[in-house]
Design an enzyme around this catalytic site. Structure first.
Site, PDB file in Angstrom:
ATOM      1  N   VAL A 155       0.810  -1.226   0.000  1.00 31.18           N
ATOM      2  CA  VAL A 155       0.000   0.000   0.000  1.00 31.18           C
ATOM      3  C   VAL A 155       0.843   1.277   0.000  1.00 31.18           C
ATOM      4  CG1 VAL A 155      -2.083  -0.988   1.004  1.00 31.18           C
ATOM      5  CG2 VAL A 155      -0.252  -0.161   2.522  1.00 31.18           C
ATOM      6  N   ASN A 190      -6.346   0.054   7.320  1.00 29.90           N
ATOM      7  CA  ASN A 190      -5.850  -0.602   8.531  1.00 29.90           C
ATOM      8  C   ASN A 190      -4.351  -0.885   8.477  1.00 29.90           C
ATOM      9  OD1 ASN A 190      -6.000  -2.606  10.939  1.00 29.90           O
ATOM     10  ND2 ASN A 190      -5.216  -3.832   9.237  1.00 29.90           N
ATOM     11  N   TYR A 209       5.730   6.914  14.838  1.00 28.00           N
ATOM     12  CA  TYR A 209       4.397   6.302  14.825  1.00 28.00           C
ATOM     13  C   TYR A 209       3.338   7.299  15.284  1.00 28.00           C
ATOM     14  CZ  TYR A 209       0.833   2.703  15.663  1.00 28.00           C
ATOM     15  OH  TYR A 209      -0.321   1.942  15.642  1.00 28.00           O
ATOM     16  N   ALA A 210       3.653   8.033  16.359  1.00 28.79           N
ATOM     17  CA  ALA A 210       2.700   9.015  16.883  1.00 28.79           C
ATOM     18  C   ALA A 210       2.455  10.118  15.859  1.00 28.79           C
ATOM     19  CB  ALA A 210       3.222   9.596  18.194  1.00 28.79           C
ATOM     20  N   ALA A 211       3.536  10.580  15.225  1.00 29.67           N
ATOM     21  CA  ALA A 211       3.393  11.642  14.220  1.00 29.67           C
ATOM     22  C   ALA A 211       2.541  11.149  13.048  1.00 29.67           C
ATOM     23  CB  ALA A 211       4.767  12.076  13.721  1.00 29.67           C
ATOM     24  N   LYS A 239       0.251   8.768  13.050  1.00 30.33           N
ATOM     25  CA  LYS A 239      -1.154   8.592  13.436  1.00 30.33           C
ATOM     26  C   LYS A 239      -1.840   9.939  13.666  1.00 30.33           C
ATOM     27  CE  LYS A 239      -1.514   4.106  13.198  1.00 30.33           C
ATOM     28  NZ  LYS A 239      -2.373   3.495  12.157  1.00 30.33           N
ATOM     29  N   ILE A 249      -4.699  -3.056  22.456  1.00 29.76           N
ATOM     30  CA  ILE A 249      -5.536  -4.207  22.141  1.00 29.76           C
ATOM     31  C   ILE A 249      -4.695  -5.473  22.308  1.00 29.76           C
ATOM     32  CG2 ILE A 249      -7.025  -5.245  20.357  1.00 29.76           C
ATOM     33  CD1 ILE A 249      -7.930  -2.422  21.318  1.00 29.76           C
TER      34      ILE A 249
END
Lengths: 79, 241
Positions: free
Chosen positions: B51, B77, B150-152, B154, B183
């Protein structure tokens, strides 16, 4: 084990003071990651008024290693 | 309803795909993991796709439209949790966050959402499909130590979600995000230490990790409710980080 150092380590790693001993290593403490190592370094520098170098920090992966580095920096620690 | 789920070959994506299937949707999964695609239930259509590749994405999306008539729902996802602190004083070869890895994490978690949404919305607009885009965000979007990239990424996903909800509403296309907390999936247990999970549980008002099925239910909710648009739906048991 030096009481002041044991207290510092227990606060940094969120352990009980009685859990801190000279044989404890990074591998034994789940919370001892690179961010905690930063907390440890900053706390030790503030508490003992010392400056730690990267080679010092790399040796500080056990309580014994921390004690060795602190003593080399002139910090008086109880056995 | 035809739903396309990225990264749906396993883990959370597969649970979302199966949930939409059980709700009566025709489900197409895209994933770069051929083994995972081979193991899909026969009722789920699988296509191999990276992707992060725009041209490949356009080709695959066009093939899905050709085979199934349209795409009503895109669930973005696909992504990879990536942990690296900005400063790692235990890494003597370079104490600062690796820029190449920063770019990789942002490409996989942010660029991919842009790429897939472009490919699918193009088809929705051309076919006048009043569709829904659902982006899988994360509790880390509000900033989580050890997760700069990862935070940036998201947080960027959240910003794109709200932007697209405003831009695409005029075409009848809605856009929402679901932001899971922690999760109990395989990837969570791989990414976090036992101590970290214990700390999370202590700080989660519901005192447990979430279930993938609960995230899938949230995805279904923002698809089904036709007046939900531009929402970042938290699914985190009340945890604040």
């Amino acid at each position: 084990m030096d009481k002041r150092l044991a207290l510092i380590l227990s606060e940094v790693f969120r352990l009980k003071e009685k859990e801190i001993n000279i044989a404890l290593t990074k591998a034994d403490v789940g919370s001892w990651d690179s961010l905690k190592q930063m907390d440890l370094v900053l706390t030790l520098e503030r508490e003992y008024n010392i400056l730690l170098t990267i080679p010092d920090i790399l040796r500080m992966v056990s309580v014994a290693g921390i004690v060795d580095v602190l003593r080399e920096k002139g910090v008086a620690l109880e056995d | 309803m035809v739903a396309l789920v990225t990264g749906g070959g396993k883990g959370l994506g597969l649970v979302i795909a199966e949930h939409l299937l059980s709700n009566g949707a025709t489900v197409v999964v895209v994933d770069r993991d051929r083994d995972a695609l081979d193991a899909l239930p026969t009722s789920v259509f699988g296509k191999c796709l990276d992707v992060t590749q725009p041209e490949e994405a356009r080709t695959v999306v066009a093939s899905v439209v050709k085979e199934h008539g349209r795409i009503d729902v895109l669930v973005n996802n696909a992504g990879v949790i990536y942990n690296e602190p900005l400063v790692n004083i235990m890494k003597p070869e370079g104490i600062m966050h690796d820029y190449g890895r920063f770019r990789e994490a942002v490409t996989v978690n942010l660029d991919s959402v842009f790429i897939m949404t472009c490919a699918v919305v193009e088809q929705m607009v051309l076919l006048r499909t009043k569709g829904v885009i659902v982006n899988i965000s994360s509790i880390s979007a509000c900033g989580n130590e050890g997760q700069t990239a990862y935070a940036a990424a998201k947080a960027g996903v959240n910003a794109m979600t709200v932007t697209w909800s405003k831009e695409l509403g005029r075409c009848g296309i809605r856009c929402n995000a679901v932001a899971p907390g922690f999760i109990g999936t395989e990837s969570t247990h791989q990414a976090l230490s036992v101590d970290s999970i214990k700390h999370i549980l202590q700080n989660t008002p519901l005192g447990r990790l979430g279930k993938a099925q609960e995230v899938a239910q949230a995805v279904a909710t923002v698809i089904e409710n036709e007046f939900i648009n531009g929402v970042i739906l938290d699914v985190n048991g009340g945890l604040v980080i």
